[in-house]
Structure formats: C-alpha cells, structure tokens
Design a protein around this motif. Structure first.
Motif, short mmCIF file in Angstrom:
data_model
loop_
_atom_site.label_atom_id
_atom_site.label_comp_id
_atom_site.label_asym_id
_atom_site.label_seq_id
_atom_site.Cartn_x
_atom_site.Cartn_y
_atom_site.Cartn_z
N LYS A 7 0.84 -1.08 0.07
CA LYS A 7 -0.02 0.01 0.03
C LYS A 7 0.81 1.23 -0.06
CE LYS A 7 -3.58 2.53 2.00
NZ LYS A 7 -5.01 2.52 3.09
N LEU A 8 1.87 1.24 0.65
CA LEU A 8 2.69 2.54 0.77
C LEU A 8 3.43 2.64 -0.31
CD1 LEU A 8 4.21 1.99 4.43
CD2 LEU A 8 2.57 3.66 3.70
N ALA A 9 3.83 1.58 -1.18
CA ALA A 9 4.41 1.91 -2.34
C ALA A 9 3.63 1.82 -3.85
CB ALA A 9 5.55 0.43 -2.62
N GLN B 133 -6.90 10.21 -4.04
CA GLN B 133 -6.09 9.57 -4.92
C GLN B 133 -5.36 8.44 -4.78
OE1 GLN B 133 -3.52 12.49 -6.94
NE2 GLN B 133 -1.73 11.20 -7.31
N SER B 134 -4.83 8.65 -3.23
CA SER B 134 -3.99 7.48 -2.60
C SER B 134 -5.05 6.32 -2.34
CB SER B 134 -3.66 8.02 -1.34
OG SER B 134 -2.58 9.08 -1.38
N ARG B 135 -6.06 6.55 -2.11
CA ARG B 135 -6.96 5.17 -2.15
C ARG B 135 -7.22 4.64 -3.05
NH1 ARG B 135 -12.36 7.17 1.31
NH2 ARG B 135 -11.61 7.26 3.30
N ARG C 93 -5.91 0.41 -4.37
CA ARG C 93 -6.63 -0.72 -4.96
C ARG C 93 -5.96 -1.74 -6.00
NH1 ARG C 93 -11.18 3.63 -4.77
NH2 ARG C 93 -12.06 3.42 -2.90
N SER C 94 -4.94 -1.02 -6.33
CA SER C 94 -4.09 -1.76 -7.17
C SER C 94 -2.88 -2.43 -6.61
CB SER C 94 -3.29 -1.09 -8.28
OG SER C 94 -2.22 0.00 -7.79
N ALA C 95 -2.91 -2.62 -5.35
CA ALA C 95 -1.74 -3.27 -4.44
C ALA C 95 -2.32 -4.60 -4.10
CB ALA C 95 -1.45 -2.29 -3.37
N ASP C 96 -1.88 -5.56 -4.70
CA ASP C 96 -2.53 -6.99 -4.58
C ASP C 96 -2.28 -7.16 -3.05
OD1 ASP C 96 -3.42 -7.10 -6.93
OD2 ASP C 96 -1.42 -8.27 -7.73
N GLU C 97 -0.82 -7.30 -2.40
CA GLU C 97 -0.88 -7.74 -1.10
C GLU C 97 -1.86 -6.81 -0.01
OE1 GLU C 97 1.44 -6.65 -3.25
OE2 GLU C 97 2.91 -8.54 -3.38
N TRP C 98 -1.95 -5.45 -0.54
CA TRP C 98 -2.97 -4.91 0.49
C TRP C 98 -4.24 -5.38 0.23
CZ3 TRP C 98 -2.72 -2.25 4.72
CH2 TRP C 98 -3.70 -1.53 4.95
#
Length: 192
Positions: free
Chosen positions: A110-112, A151-153, A157-162
């Motif tokens: 999520k952070l990256a 924008q960050s939310r 949504r594209s972060a699979d591990e998140w």
C-alpha cells in the motif's frame, strides 16, 4: 467533533501530566472557554503498534508535523487533513495481534502503490488499551486534502498484497469507520 491526541511514554507520565493540568492557568482558561460548547466527551487510551517503529512511521511521539517531507509551502501540502480509519474488531485475546500481522504483511504494497499522492503518509497505527476493547486506528495525513486522500485510496486498490490483507482483516472486523479531521491552530506544525 474535535479530537485531541496526547502522547505519553507510559501511564505514569500520563497521570503526572493530567494531574498538573488543574494548576495550569492556560488549561483552566481553556476549559472555561470550551465547556459551554461540549455536549459529550470521552477518552480512550491507545498503544502504538510495534509496526510503527518497524516501518519507520512518524508515530505520535514527535511534535513535528508528519508531512512526509513536504512543508506547508509545497504545492501538494496546502490543504492538510488527517484521516482516521477505525476498525472495531471481534472480541478475543489474539484478534489484535492477528490484525497487526495481516496489516504488516500488506502495508508495504500500500505504501509503495504507484499513483499514491506524494503528500500522503501513514502517521501511526494504534490499538485500544483502555476503553472499547479491540479497536484499531490508522492515522493518515494527506497534505492535499480529500483530493490527495482519494488519489491514494485509488492507488491502494492496485496493491495486490494490500487487497489480500484487507480481505483477511474483514474476517476480524465487526465494523469500520473513516473520518476526516482538519488541524486547527498550530496543527500544521505540531500535534495537539
């Protein structure tokens, strides 16, 4: 609604600070000013999760504004807000540690996440110690206000591990609530 956050190293330091407040004329004057405006008030004691240190997050111990390296003069830091994400978890002794394990596993993605607004930073993750049991808070700062938050939310949504982390956390949660708070007074440079 107003939310005040105070950071203390332990319960003894909190008790000492709170015990001295009635003798501080600034505190007495503050109470005189706000009491007529207060309908209800509550207090909860939280503990910062060890992952705050593990991931090098800002945390609540520093009085400096957790701007993620962006100052108040930067173009992307002109409308700061704090987003409080509250999870009420199921009862159980292992619920909070299980939540933190899932959260820590998904957080790096999520952070990256590509597209995260540069003014967005995770300040802290806390869990209740006294008050409602098994509450967890994430505190995010978005220097570009709700536009940066959204924008960050979207990027997350594209972060699979998140996404996998959230799926696992959903099994532990009873409810979830997100609120937005604006800093007041000197809130741009110091935590309240």
């Amino acid at each position: 609604m107003f939310t005040h956050w105070y950071a203390y190293p332990d319960h003894a330091a909190r008790d000492a600070a709170r015990g001295g407040m009635p003798a501080d004329p600034r505190w007495v004057e503050y109470l005189k000013t706000i009491r007529p405006c207060v309908d209800t008030q509550s207090s909860t004691i939280f503990v910062e999760a060890p992952l705050v240190e593990t991931f090098g997050l800002h945390g609540l111990k520093s009085e400096a504004c957790p701007s993620g390296g962006h100052g108040v003069d930067d173009d992307d830091d002109d409308d700061p807000i704090y987003e409080l994400r509250r999870y009420q978890l199921k009862l159980g002794y292992d619920t909070v540690p299980t939540f933190m394990s899932h959260f820590a596993a998904g957080l790096p993605s999520k952070l990256a996440a590509p597209g995260t607004h540069p003014s967005t930073s995770l300040c802290s993750v806390l869990h209740s110690d006294i008050g409602s049991l098994n509450e967890v808070f994430e505190i995010w700062r978005h220097g570009a206000g709700t536009a940066g938050m959204m924008q960050s939310r979207e990027a997350a949504r594209s972060a699979d591990e998140w996404k996998a982390c959230i799926g696992a956390i959903a099994e532990l949660a009873v409810s979830f609530r997100s609120t937005v708070h604006r800093p007041v007074g000197n809130g741009l440079s110091k935590w309240l």
